[in-house]
Scaffold this motif. Structure first.
Motif: not given
Length: 339
Positions: A186-204
């Motif tokens: 999901a973050l890859r899809q979002i960040l490829k479309r929007f160059p500004g944000p950073r992403g953090l995956v929080f999971d096990r």
């Protein structure tokens, strides 16, 4: 009802009753990656396919003939095998492929839990009844199946990750935290479309450890191990819960949402990405009710919810439901802010 109508319904119901047989054969050919071994627009001999798959040709032909009767593959009387539109969807390189779904839905964990579905009618957890453990513990103890689950989530046929990226404006965010974000698709899809944000995956820990460095968009995606039943990372502009809440009971959902609320700064937004189930099955889609029942098989008390039920959960956790955004996918984006 006429005799013809009665007979037609009998045949249709008979095929539904035996649907598990078709599902199991689809998993078999998906496990073999057989659809990828047949060239697009080409024809193969079943003996060559059997050699490529390291199986015997005669039983493979019998499986392929049965599937061809349902429009999956085309099989000639001479043993030639070619693609049909449906079998093309089993190729891994096909857009919106169903390859991973064919492997996941009838994987051993799901298969055996569905066999214990009756325990849910007495308030039990079918997965617990089948395996003597909860669903997530099962996945931890069966890492190969857990990776199949991650691949399925990344390629779920509702295209929710791509749809999320095009259905919501993430341009104003600096940090997006995906709670229970799996393999970060999901973050890859979002960040490829929007160059500004950073992403953090929080999971096990085991889930984020499986995200390779080359899938983190040159460092724009960070990973952090943990549980959403404990404090979650603070300071994000947007928190994502993508197909998370349907895994949990009401009390557990409120606990997850309260942890998100405690981490949410003023002005931040929570986006819940889930199917919204239609209370009247005459108006809803069959796939939605199948997912709802699958949640019951996997977790007992877990389920899909109506928009009203989501609003009640959010209110109990200190959020206000602001809007529900319909998308081109079966999933909706439920936007909430802190109250």
């Amino acid at each position: 009802m006429t005799h013809d109508g009665t007979e037609s319904d009998r045949e249709a119901l008979d095929l539904l009753i035996r649907g598990f047989q078709v599902s199991r054969m689809l998993r078999l050919v998906a496990d073999l990656a057989l659809a990828d071994k047949i060239p697009r627009g080409g024809i193969c001999n079943v003996s060559d396919l059997a050699t490529a798959c390291s199986v015997l040709p005669t039983p493979l032909l019998r499986v392929l003939r049965a599937l061809a009767a349902f429009g999956v593959f085309r099989v000639g009387a001479d043993g030639s095998v070619a693609h049909s539109p449906r079998s093309m969807l089993l190729r891994m390189d096909e857009p919106n492929s169903l390859h991973h779904g064919a492997r996941f839905w009838t994987a051993p964990g799901s298969w055996q839990a569905w066999g214990a579905l009756d325990s849910a009618l007495a308030g039990g957890d079918p997965n617990q009844a089948a395996w003597g453990m909860g669903r997530f513990q099962y996945l931890r103890e069966h890492p190969a199946e857990a990776r199949t689950f991650d691949a399925f989530m990344a390629n779920f046929p509702d295209r929710r990750h791509q749809t999320l990226a095009v259905s919501y404006d993430f341009s104003g965010a600096k940090l997006i935290v995906d709670i229970g974000g799996g393999n970060a698709e999901a973050l890859r899809q979002i960040l490829k479309r929007f160059p500004g944000p950073r992403g953090l995956v929080f999971d096990r820990d085991d889930v984020v450890a499986a995200i390779p460095p080359d899938a983190r968009l040159d460092g724009r995606i960070e990973v952090r191990g943990g549980s959403f039943f404990d404090p979650v990372p603070e300071g994000a502009d947007i928190y994502l819960l993508i197909r998370v809440l349907h895994n949990w009971s009401e009390d557990d959902c409120i606990r997850i949402l309260r942890n998100c609320r405690n981490a949410t700064k003023p002005g931040a937004r929570l986006l819940i990405v889930e199917q919204i189930i239609e209370p009247d099955p005459a108006l809803g889609q069959p796939s939605g009710y199948l997912v709802d029942t699958h949640m019951m098989a996997m977790f007992g008390a877990a389920r899909e919810r109506t928009e009203t039920e989501f609003g009640e959960l959010l209110q109990s956790a200190g959020f206000a439901l602001e809007r529900a955004i319909e998308t081109a996918s079966p999933v909706w984006i439920i936007e909430a802010g802190p109250r």
